[in-house]
Design an enzyme around this catalytic site. Sequence first.
Site, PDB file in Angstrom:
ATOM      1  N   ASP A 107      47.640  33.677  30.301  1.00  0.00           N
ATOM      2  CA  ASP A 107      47.481  31.869  29.613  1.00  0.00           C
ATOM      3  C   ASP A 107      46.281  31.881  28.828  1.00  0.00           C
ATOM      4  OD1 ASP A 107      46.052  33.448  31.959  1.00  0.00           O
ATOM      5  OD2 ASP A 107      45.374  31.288  32.500  1.00  0.00           O
ATOM      6  N   GLU A 173      45.266  33.434  34.978  1.00  0.00           N
ATOM      7  CA  GLU A 173      44.157  33.968  35.419  1.00  0.00           C
ATOM      8  C   GLU A 173      42.860  33.155  35.335  1.00  0.00           C
ATOM      9  OE1 GLU A 173      40.327  35.793  35.331  1.00  0.00           O
ATOM     10  OE2 GLU A 173      41.351  34.752  33.363  1.00  0.00           O
ATOM     11  N   GLU A 174      43.071  31.977  34.337  1.00  0.00           N
ATOM     12  CA  GLU A 174      42.285  30.994  34.432  1.00  0.00           C
ATOM     13  C   GLU A 174      42.068  29.935  35.243  1.00  0.00           C
ATOM     14  OE1 GLU A 174      39.837  31.634  32.223  1.00  0.00           O
ATOM     15  OE2 GLU A 174      40.445  32.792  30.444  1.00  0.00           O
ATOM     16  N   HIS A 407      35.623  31.524  25.673  1.00  0.00           N
ATOM     17  CA  HIS A 407      35.863  30.100  26.160  1.00  0.00           C
ATOM     18  C   HIS A 407      35.375  29.037  25.419  1.00  0.00           C
ATOM     19  CE1 HIS A 407      37.168  30.848  30.713  1.00  0.00           C
ATOM     20  NE2 HIS A 407      37.426  31.839  29.903  1.00  0.00           N
TER      21      HIS A 407
END
Length: 436
Positions: A107, A173-174, A407
Amino acid sequence: MNYATPIILAGLGFALATPGAYAQNVALDARIAKLADAEQPKVVAWRRDLHEHPELGNEEHRTAGLIAAQLKSLGLEVQTGVARTGVVGILRGGKPGPVVALRADMDGLPLTETTGLAFASTVKSTYLGQPVGVMHACGHDTHVAMLLGAAEVLSQVKKDLPGTVKFIFQPAEEGSLPGVMGGAKLMVQEGVLDKPKVDAIFGLHIWATAPVGQINYRPRGEMASSDRFTIKVIGKGSHGAKPWSSIDPVVTAAEIITALQTIVSRQVDLTQDAAVVTVGTVQAGVRYNVIPPDATLSGTIRAFSPATQERIWAAIKRTANGIAAANGATAEVGIEPYVPVTFNDPALTARMLPTLQRTAGTANVLEIKAVTGAEDFACYQEKVPGLFVFLGGMTPGTDPATVADHHTAGFKVDESAFPLGVKTLATLAADYLSKK
């Protein structure tokens, strides 16, 4: 590598490898290394395509389609729709043996890319009701591409593999949307570690501030657990000009925020463990001259052991309730566990360290300090022994202070890191299956 290493491993409970078996591993590793180097053009092409077309968690339909098509072209058994959009490929070796899993996450993040790359994302979407850009700002595109490369490599040597390799391509996963289970936790719940039952699992993460050619690892607690907390302070509203008529939840919340900082500094034994308590949001009222009836805080908790994690939970509840009561208010405290500690099994880490050192060179494999970020790879490690490592993605000679972090909208990595990533994944799998 010399034969002192197997002696050390024998002391940890592993049988000594015979010289013949060791020579066989070296020969297979050399073939894998050569094949991995040859995969670089494909891996770069896959990565750039994925980077240009990122998808948010649980929406990775295009990504999943690309992965499934590639795995099927290799003749693997392929499962789709696992944990919504996940894909699993199964490669059965030419001989019976154990089962090892390799995992990549798929993702992207709700960020608008500013890298200026020729293949930069221009994708737009909606997240929590807000219009957002979408970007691979944590390297999951590289993880997918490298694992596809490892699948191609291992497919070419499968007759020499004594066992089975399970390739896990994981969504979200996020994190999923609030109240929605997803990611590794849902993959495990849906049986990704079963049929066939996985004996060990490996994963890697590209790391923007470690130089290309380097592998970082840490036995035991490598990355922190991550929990979300909310504290709603319920008081009594009034006109801002008459605060004595209120039970002010804003002032009470401010006292709680300050007191929460003493949990780590005064209540956690920092010689034994690290921890973080961060307040990230404060919401109260809508007008400058009105004291509202309530205020809400939310934040994150990071810890490296279940004992510290539970101690912090209790301290947050005790602190919030005590300060609220002292001010005549009440507090409602909620703690939502997200992921556990990313815990590298110490025996498995010791067993596979020689593999990492042969693959990258002993000088390039470094034990690191614990990382306060979190990874839901930990959910697999709760069920089976696992090892998670970091792969350098920074151009050598670059000042890490100048590198855009994970990020962030400027995140990027050096693609020359990919061959080592493919070699690492494939060699970990092959050596685990081959060691007696």
